[in-house]
Design a protein around this motif. Structure first.
Motif, mmCIF file in Angstrom:
data_model
loop_
_atom_site.group_PDB
_atom_site.id
_atom_site.type_symbol
_atom_site.label_atom_id
_atom_site.label_comp_id
_atom_site.label_asym_id
_atom_site.label_seq_id
_atom_site.Cartn_x
_atom_site.Cartn_y
_atom_site.Cartn_z
ATOM 1 N N ASP A 188 0.810 -1.125 -0.031
ATOM 2 C CA ASP A 188 -0.195 0.031 -0.166
ATOM 3 C C ASP A 188 1.006 1.194 -0.067
ATOM 4 O O ASP A 188 0.588 2.285 -0.176
ATOM 5 C CB ASP A 188 -1.033 0.032 1.151
ATOM 6 C CG ASP A 188 -0.321 0.265 2.540
ATOM 7 O OD1 ASP A 188 0.888 -0.117 2.547
ATOM 8 O OD2 ASP A 188 -1.034 0.278 3.475
ATOM 9 N N GLY A 189 2.331 1.182 0.199
ATOM 10 C CA GLY A 189 2.919 2.278 0.379
ATOM 11 C C GLY A 189 2.954 3.098 -0.936
ATOM 12 O O GLY A 189 3.101 4.430 -1.032
ATOM 13 N N ILE A 190 2.915 2.370 -2.185
ATOM 14 C CA ILE A 190 2.833 3.245 -3.427
ATOM 15 C C ILE A 190 1.614 4.034 -3.649
ATOM 16 O O ILE A 190 1.515 5.057 -4.182
ATOM 17 C CB ILE A 190 2.960 2.223 -4.706
ATOM 18 C CG1 ILE A 190 3.018 3.192 -6.031
ATOM 19 C CG2 ILE A 190 2.154 1.257 -4.861
ATOM 20 C CD1 ILE A 190 4.627 3.593 -6.234
ATOM 21 N N SER A 191 0.356 3.341 -3.223
ATOM 22 C CA SER A 191 -0.929 3.801 -3.298
ATOM 23 C C SER A 191 -1.244 4.876 -2.286
ATOM 24 O O SER A 191 -1.980 5.990 -2.536
ATOM 25 C CB SER A 191 -2.022 2.918 -3.364
ATOM 26 O OG SER A 191 -1.845 2.309 -1.903
ATOM 27 N N ASP A 192 -0.523 5.119 -1.292
ATOM 28 C CA ASP A 192 -0.584 5.790 -0.035
ATOM 29 C C ASP A 192 0.267 7.068 -0.314
ATOM 30 O O ASP A 192 0.427 8.114 0.259
ATOM 31 C CB ASP A 192 -0.276 5.273 0.968
ATOM 32 C CG ASP A 192 -1.307 4.384 1.594
ATOM 33 O OD1 ASP A 192 -2.510 4.497 1.023
ATOM 34 O OD2 ASP A 192 -1.080 3.535 2.562
ATOM 35 N N GLN A 193 1.142 7.053 -1.651
ATOM 36 C CA GLN A 193 2.065 8.439 -1.696
ATOM 37 C C GLN A 193 1.404 9.519 -2.178
ATOM 38 O O GLN A 193 0.496 9.648 -3.203
ATOM 39 C CB GLN A 193 2.972 8.011 -2.468
ATOM 40 C CG GLN A 193 4.169 8.920 -2.907
ATOM 41 C CD GLN A 193 5.060 9.456 -1.769
ATOM 42 O OE1 GLN A 193 5.599 8.393 -1.035
ATOM 43 N NE2 GLN A 193 5.078 10.838 -1.407
ATOM 44 N N PHE A 194 1.710 10.890 -1.455
ATOM 45 C CA PHE A 194 0.779 11.953 -1.908
ATOM 46 C C PHE A 194 1.702 12.693 -2.882
ATOM 47 O O PHE A 194 3.168 12.650 -2.877
ATOM 48 C CB PHE A 194 0.911 12.970 -0.540
ATOM 49 C CG PHE A 194 0.034 12.378 0.448
ATOM 50 C CD1 PHE A 194 -1.286 12.865 0.231
ATOM 51 C CD2 PHE A 194 0.146 11.574 1.344
ATOM 52 C CE1 PHE A 194 -2.331 12.523 1.483
ATOM 53 C CE2 PHE A 194 -0.805 11.236 2.399
ATOM 54 C CZ PHE A 194 -1.888 11.743 2.393
ATOM 55 N N ASN A 195 0.922 13.372 -3.728
ATOM 56 C CA ASN A 195 1.512 14.012 -4.774
ATOM 57 C C ASN A 195 1.902 15.488 -4.382
ATOM 58 O O ASN A 195 1.309 16.056 -3.603
ATOM 59 C CB ASN A 195 0.393 14.425 -5.844
ATOM 60 C CG ASN A 195 0.759 15.328 -6.977
ATOM 61 O OD1 ASN A 195 0.805 16.222 -6.935
ATOM 62 N ND2 ASN A 195 1.281 14.456 -8.115
ATOM 63 N N ALA A 196 2.982 16.016 -4.755
ATOM 64 C CA ALA A 196 3.532 17.260 -4.232
ATOM 65 C C ALA A 196 2.601 18.537 -4.622
ATOM 66 O O ALA A 196 2.219 19.424 -3.790
ATOM 67 C CB ALA A 196 4.934 17.782 -4.851
ATOM 68 N N ALA A 197 1.877 18.609 -6.011
ATOM 69 C CA ALA A 197 1.193 19.573 -6.390
ATOM 70 C C ALA A 197 -0.279 19.563 -5.665
ATOM 71 O O ALA A 197 -0.592 20.736 -5.605
ATOM 72 C CB ALA A 197 1.076 19.492 -7.928
ATOM 73 N N LYS A 198 -0.751 18.489 -5.888
ATOM 74 C CA LYS A 198 -2.206 18.328 -5.417
ATOM 75 C C LYS A 198 -2.580 17.772 -3.989
ATOM 76 O O LYS A 198 -3.482 18.083 -3.562
ATOM 77 C CB LYS A 198 -3.046 17.262 -6.277
ATOM 78 C CG LYS A 198 -3.063 17.907 -7.750
ATOM 79 C CD LYS A 198 -3.826 17.185 -8.729
ATOM 80 C CE LYS A 198 -3.686 17.621 -10.160
ATOM 81 N NZ LYS A 198 -4.468 16.818 -10.930
ATOM 82 N N ASN A 199 -1.341 17.200 -3.352
ATOM 83 C CA ASN A 199 -1.773 16.732 -2.138
ATOM 84 C C ASN A 199 -2.746 15.591 -1.886
ATOM 85 O O ASN A 199 -3.447 15.512 -0.872
ATOM 86 C CB ASN A 199 -1.819 17.726 -0.855
ATOM 87 C CG ASN A 199 -1.393 17.352 0.363
ATOM 88 O OD1 ASN A 199 -0.265 16.456 0.693
ATOM 89 N ND2 ASN A 199 -2.075 17.738 1.488
ATOM 90 N N GLU A 200 -2.528 14.761 -2.980
ATOM 91 C CA GLU A 200 -3.677 13.618 -3.024
ATOM 92 C C GLU A 200 -2.919 12.416 -3.229
ATOM 93 O O GLU A 200 -1.640 12.504 -3.723
ATOM 94 C CB GLU A 200 -4.717 13.859 -3.966
ATOM 95 C CG GLU A 200 -4.151 13.510 -5.283
ATOM 96 C CD GLU A 200 -5.245 13.979 -6.587
ATOM 97 O OE1 GLU A 200 -6.477 14.305 -6.085
ATOM 98 O OE2 GLU A 200 -4.827 13.847 -7.693
ATOM 99 N N LYS A 201 -3.437 11.232 -2.767
ATOM 100 C CA LYS A 201 -2.608 10.009 -2.832
ATOM 101 C C LYS A 201 -2.656 9.521 -4.209
ATOM 102 O O LYS A 201 -3.716 9.641 -4.835
ATOM 103 C CB LYS A 201 -3.464 8.914 -2.022
ATOM 104 C CG LYS A 201 -3.151 9.098 -0.573
ATOM 105 C CD LYS A 201 -3.894 7.974 0.358
ATOM 106 C CE LYS A 201 -3.449 8.300 1.931
ATOM 107 N NZ LYS A 201 -4.060 7.145 2.808
ATOM 108 N N PHE A 202 -1.608 8.716 -4.497
ATOM 109 C CA PHE A 202 -1.454 7.943 -5.941
ATOM 110 C C PHE A 202 -2.927 6.953 -6.050
ATOM 111 O O PHE A 202 -3.348 7.066 -7.162
ATOM 112 C CB PHE A 202 -0.289 7.300 -6.048
ATOM 113 C CG PHE A 202 0.146 6.934 -7.421
ATOM 114 C CD1 PHE A 202 0.524 7.955 -8.304
ATOM 115 C CD2 PHE A 202 0.232 5.605 -7.800
ATOM 116 C CE1 PHE A 202 0.756 7.606 -9.537
ATOM 117 C CE2 PHE A 202 0.677 5.192 -9.025
ATOM 118 C CZ PHE A 202 0.819 6.171 -9.961
ATOM 119 N N SER A 203 -3.192 6.473 -5.213
ATOM 120 C CA SER A 203 -4.492 5.479 -5.121
ATOM 121 C C SER A 203 -4.243 4.334 -5.966
ATOM 122 O O SER A 203 -3.346 3.983 -6.793
ATOM 123 C CB SER A 203 -5.654 6.217 -5.893
ATOM 124 O OG SER A 203 -5.586 6.002 -7.043
#
Length: 67
Positions: free
Chosen positions: A5-20
């Protein structure tokens, strides 16, 4: 493919949303026709592009096996 789940839980720098999980599955589907070494390169590039300057939020494991 198996991934933590580490990859899907990573936040985006620009939008502050998870990769999912949805984005991970879409990426894996997109790269699936390439040789494994190219898949790895594309996957890693996309991850770092998504993550940007954000710190990594979790351990990440991705295992791909071509049968």
């Amino acid at each position: 493919y198996i991934f933590s789940d580490g990859i899907s839980d990573q936040f985006n720098a620009a939008k502050n949303e998870k990769f999912s999980k949805r984005r991970v599955k879409e990426l894996l589907n997109f790269i699936s026709d390439y040789p494994l070494d190219v898949q790895q390169s594309l996957f890693v590039s996309r991850f770092y592009e998504w993550k940007g300057d954000n710190e990594q939020t979790d351990d990440i494991t991705v295992l791909g096996i071509r049968v």
